[in-house]
Motif scaffolding. Structure first.
Motif, short mmCIF file in Angstrom:
data_model
loop_
_atom_site.label_atom_id
_atom_site.label_comp_id
_atom_site.label_asym_id
_atom_site.label_seq_id
_atom_site.Cartn_x
_atom_site.Cartn_y
_atom_site.Cartn_z
N GLY A 154 -2.33 -1.09 10.86
CA GLY A 154 -1.48 0.23 9.79
C GLY A 154 -0.65 0.08 8.94
O GLY A 154 -0.45 0.79 7.71
N VAL A 155 0.50 -0.56 8.72
CA VAL A 155 1.35 -0.71 8.09
C VAL A 155 0.90 -1.77 6.35
O VAL A 155 1.99 -1.50 5.97
N VAL A 156 -0.47 -2.25 7.00
CA VAL A 156 -0.42 -2.47 4.71
C VAL A 156 -0.48 -1.37 3.91
O VAL A 156 -0.01 -2.18 2.74
N THR A 157 -0.31 -0.40 4.68
CA THR A 157 -1.05 1.08 3.35
C THR A 157 0.50 0.77 2.93
O THR A 157 0.96 1.13 1.75
N GLN A 158 1.84 0.75 4.31
CA GLN A 158 2.84 0.60 3.64
C GLN A 158 3.38 -0.01 2.24
O GLN A 158 4.42 -0.04 1.40
N ALA A 172 4.67 -2.50 -2.28
CA ALA A 172 4.62 -3.13 -4.06
C ALA A 172 3.93 -2.46 -5.25
O ALA A 172 4.48 -2.44 -6.07
N THR A 173 3.87 -0.75 -5.57
CA THR A 173 3.11 -0.52 -5.83
C THR A 173 5.17 -0.18 -6.56
O THR A 173 5.13 -0.17 -8.09
N LEU A 193 5.54 9.43 0.09
CA LEU A 193 5.82 8.13 0.09
C LEU A 193 7.15 8.30 1.30
O LEU A 193 7.81 8.83 0.84
N PRO A 194 7.08 7.90 2.39
CA PRO A 194 8.36 8.04 2.91
C PRO A 194 9.48 7.43 3.07
O PRO A 194 9.05 6.59 1.43
#
Length: 426
Positions: A252-256, A261-262, A363-364
């Protein structure tokens, strides 16, 4: 009060004398700035409704006094609605304590170590579901002998997965915050074991993952009642469980990490390109900061200060209604349906996000916190990092040099900068 000296907060979270490599605590209790007991009590109306707007402002000025930190966190994390009364919260607290007791009893019936005051660090069943029968093998060396009762028949898949997770929980319990005097007491370790075990039982989608013990540990320290600590942890996991959810193809953390990166590419393209050149475009070196919210980068006390500022900035007055089961707050849901949020009751970061017309989830703030830390260390990373190992080493050398309030201020600035630049790019 004016001119009064600030008070160090270390005494509330005592570190063992022999642990001299712990990062120094920067957070200090500042009269007139830190949310004090007096200011906290004054924020309630006679029947118990909380002026959350004023409370958020005070937290951002100087954090929360350690003596009331737990009860303030319950509001920040959405355990309670600030518009609720003393009597309503008392009733909810009692219901939750009873629910936790029921879940814990359920776990104890499956595996009696839970609730016994002990914890385990080795497997209790084999991977194919067969029980290991020798209690001496199953218990931690510090624990007393406790008879295990596991069915001789085939185990349910949910039970099997839960039992397989217990040794990992026990191992993490043994090494979590062991520099604190608090965890010299065996019963405090067993509390941590019990809460994490119960959570792993009820959250079948995520279960238990490494890092959760770092998130739960402060709750054990802040709350005398184990059930209250559990529910505060459960609410925190509502925010973060997506980071721990795993599938066959991803974590899941891959999304964050992708979001990070963005953001970095937009606000510091030179640094992003440097990471790309080093083969670190996936930003895996930042996993720990996002997973456990900087628990390893700050002292224990400073990490709590950072958390409460993050939650105050992100605060959404609808949290309680979003989290509670429909039948528990049907009336309030109907009353508030279609009613716009009061910006005064929202955190500063939440207010900024409300101004954006976006179809996606905002985004958090944790993503911008990590981006802020990377940007502050941009010069060192650009000139000294010749490989990913160097990046990791530079980030690992940061503890003691980070300032929680400065990090939050930097995150807010980067958030605005990112939104402005992202809009131009789009």
């Amino acid at each position: 009060m004016w001119g009064a000296h600030s008070e160090p907060a270390d005494s509330y979270y005592q570190v063992k004398p022999e642990c001299n490599d712990v990062p120094a605590t920067r957070f200090k209790i500042r009269p007139g700035k830190t949310l004090s007991v007096r200011k906290w009590l004054a924020a309630f109306s006679p029947n118990g409704q909380l002026d959350i707007g004023k409370t958020l402002h005070r937290i951002l000025r100087g954090g929360i006094h350690p003596s009331i930190r737990g009860e303030v966190w319950e509001f920040l994390l959405g355990c309670y609605d600030p518009t609720s009364t003393f009597d309503e919260r008392k009733q909810i607290r009692q219901q939750r304590r009873e629910q936790y007791i029921r879940w814990k009893k359920e776990c104890s019936q499956m595996f009696p170590i839970i609730g016994s005051g002990n914890y385990i660090t080795v497997p209790v069943i084999t991977k194919d579901g067969r029980p290991i029968r020798d209690p001496a093998v199953c218990l931690d060396t510090n624990a007393k002998s406790t008879e295990m009762v596991i069915s001789n028949g085939p185990l349910d898949m949910k039970v099997t997965q839960w039992l397989l997770s217990l040794p990992q929980i026990g191992l993490d319990v043994k090494r979590t915050d062991r520099d604190l005097v608090f965890y010299e007491k065996h019963e405090n370790l067993s509390k941590l074991m019990d809460i994490l075990s119960v959570y792993a039982w009820i959250d079948t989608d995520v279960g238990y993952c490494q890092g959760m013990s770092d998130l739960c540990s402060p709750m054990i320290i802040l709350f005398e009642d184990e059930a209250d600590a559990f529910w505060c942890f459960e609410r925190l996991m509502r925010r973060l469980r997506g980071n721990f959810r795993c599938t066959e193809t991803s974590v899941g953390v891959v999304t964050q990490l992708s979001n990070l990166a963005t953001v970095t590419q937009v606000i510091d393209p030179k640094l992003h390109q440097h990471f790309e050149t080093l083969g670190g475009g996936h930003y895996l070196f930042a996993i720990r900061m996002l997973m456990v919210l900087f628990r390893r980068e700050f002292s224990f006390c400073d990490s709590l200060y950072l958390w409460e500022m993050m939650w105050a900035l992100e605060y959404d007055p609808d949290l309680f209604l979003m989290y509670e089961e429909l039948e528990l707050n049907m009336e309030k849901s109907e009353v508030s349906k279609g009613k716009p949020k009061s910006t005064r009751q929202c955190g500063k970061y939440e207010r900024d996000n409300m101004k954006i017309k976006s179809s996606g989830e905002p985004l958090p703030i944790s993503v911008f916190l990590v981006a802020s830390v990377l940007k502050d260390n941009s010069s060192v990373l650009l000139h000294k990092a010749r490989g990913l190992d160097d990046v990791v080493q530079i980030l690992n050398d940061m503890p003691g040099n980070l300032d929680a309030k400065k990090a939050c201020t930097g995150a807010l600035k980067l958030h605005k900068k990112y939104l402005k630049k992202a809009k131009k790019i789009s």
